[in-house]
Design an enzyme around this catalytic site. Sequence first.
Site, PDB file in Angstrom:
ATOM      1  N   GLY A  90     -12.037 -10.064   4.774  1.00 59.65           N
ATOM      2  CA  GLY A  90     -13.091 -10.728   5.385  1.00 59.65           C
ATOM      3  C   GLY A  90     -14.011 -11.866   5.462  1.00 59.65           C
ATOM      4  CG  ASP A 101      -7.678  -9.683  -0.383  1.00 57.14           C
ATOM      5  OD1 ASP A 101      -7.950  -9.836   0.906  1.00 57.14           O
ATOM      6  OD2 ASP A 101      -6.875  -8.667  -0.858  1.00 57.14           O
ATOM      7  CG  MET A 121      -1.630  -1.046   1.953  1.00 63.74           C
ATOM      8  SD  MET A 121      -2.988  -0.875   2.563  1.00 63.74           S
ATOM      9  CE  MET A 121      -3.707  -3.010   2.546  1.00 63.74           C
ATOM     10  N   GLY A 166      -6.194 -12.996   6.445  1.00 64.01           N
ATOM     11  CA  GLY A 166      -5.510 -11.827   7.028  1.00 64.01           C
ATOM     12  C   GLY A 166      -5.840 -12.197   8.405  1.00 64.01           C
ATOM     13  CB  SER A 167      -8.043 -10.275  10.767  1.00 65.35           C
ATOM     14  OG  SER A 167      -9.129 -10.192  10.005  1.00 65.35           O
ATOM     15  CG  MET A 198     -10.219  -5.613  -3.488  1.00 69.58           C
ATOM     16  SD  MET A 198      -8.420  -6.672  -2.613  1.00 69.58           S
ATOM     17  CE  MET A 198      -9.757  -5.552  -0.587  1.00 69.58           C
ATOM     18  N   GLY A 243      -9.095  -7.157   8.731  1.00 68.90           N
ATOM     19  CA  GLY A 243      -9.959  -6.736  10.070  1.00 68.90           C
ATOM     20  C   GLY A 243     -10.964  -6.399   9.658  1.00 68.90           C
TER      21      GLY A 243
HETATM   22  C1  DX5 Z   1      -6.915  -5.359   2.125  1.00 72.31           C
HETATM   23  C2  DX5 Z   1      -6.124  -6.462   1.950  1.00 72.31           C
HETATM   24  C3  DX5 Z   1      -5.704  -7.799   2.547  1.00 72.31           C
HETATM   25  C4  DX5 Z   1      -6.297  -8.001   3.813  1.00 72.31           C
HETATM   26  C5  DX5 Z   1      -7.019  -9.267   4.151  1.00 72.31           C
HETATM   27  O1  DX5 Z   1      -6.682  -4.220   1.564  1.00 72.31           O
HETATM   28  O2  DX5 Z   1      -5.922  -6.041   0.667  1.00 72.31           O
HETATM   29  O3  DX5 Z   1      -4.972  -8.960   1.434  1.00 72.31           O
HETATM   30  O4  DX5 Z   1      -5.154  -8.359   4.201  1.00 72.31           O
HETATM   31  O5  DX5 Z   1      -7.666  -8.474   5.963  1.00 72.31           O
HETATM   32  P1  DX5 Z   1      -8.672  -9.332   6.722  1.00 72.31           P
HETATM   33  O6  DX5 Z   1      -8.451 -10.366   6.064  1.00 72.31           O
HETATM   34  O7  DX5 Z   1      -8.529  -8.728   7.571  1.00 72.31           O
HETATM   35  O8  DX5 Z   1      -9.320  -8.652   5.710  1.00 72.31           O
HETATM   36 ZN    ZN Z   2      -4.423  -8.421  -0.172  1.00 72.98          ZN
END
Ligand code: DX5
Ligand code: ZN
Length: 224
Positions: A178, A176, A38, A198-199, A138, A146
Amino acid sequence: MKYPLIAPSVLSADFADIASALELVRSSGSDWIHLDVMDGHFVPPITFGTKMVADIRSRSSLPLDVHLMTADPERLVPAFADAGADLVTFHAEACVHGHRAIQTIRECGKKAGISIVPSTPVAAILELLPFVDLVLVMTVNPGYGGQTLLPFCLKKIRELKSLRQSLKLDFLISADGGIGLQTIAEVAEAGPEVLVVGSAFFGASDQAAFVGEMRGAYAKKAVC
Ligand code: DX5
Ligand code: ZN
């Protein structure tokens, strides 16, 4: 069953102890490592750049799935390719010349992915589908881990699967944002081949058990 591929996102790991995070990913039986880049422009936060990718490359043999949430992604592709990315995904919204960006990724010898944010329809990338290896849908607004999954995004996965079949294409579909045990059933019904987590992954008390539960729950619901 080959799918789903599980791609933990290190965005939710402790960046000061990335080696431990990589070991968790490896020992969990996950398939890829998802790296969220990012730039503070395309999305508000700044995460990391090529050195982090190179350092992760030197410590892991898993495929590195680099998700560029950056403005002007084409300019950055060669550096991330050199750093050791296996797959480079950029945002359709960040790039006027998407076809050329895909060509640049391919010229660097890497697999090419394109991503769309929740407000972008599949129609916006229709012309590029024959040229990509992966479409990353997305399921939250990009920028933060998170967040809560936005269910309206799942219909784009269904639409992409239908287009892939009718156009006889073979890109992978990744979801990707949630995704975790609370949402895996609805995600699996849409049926992406790759799950970025991720989270939920880094928050689990036992990552290997978590990955097993995710695969099990997906298999029950998937309509592949
Ligand atoms: C958000 C990222 C995701 C993020 C997902 O902009 O692209 O890859 O890490 O995180 P969770 O699984 O916690 O939503
Ligand atoms: Zn991502």
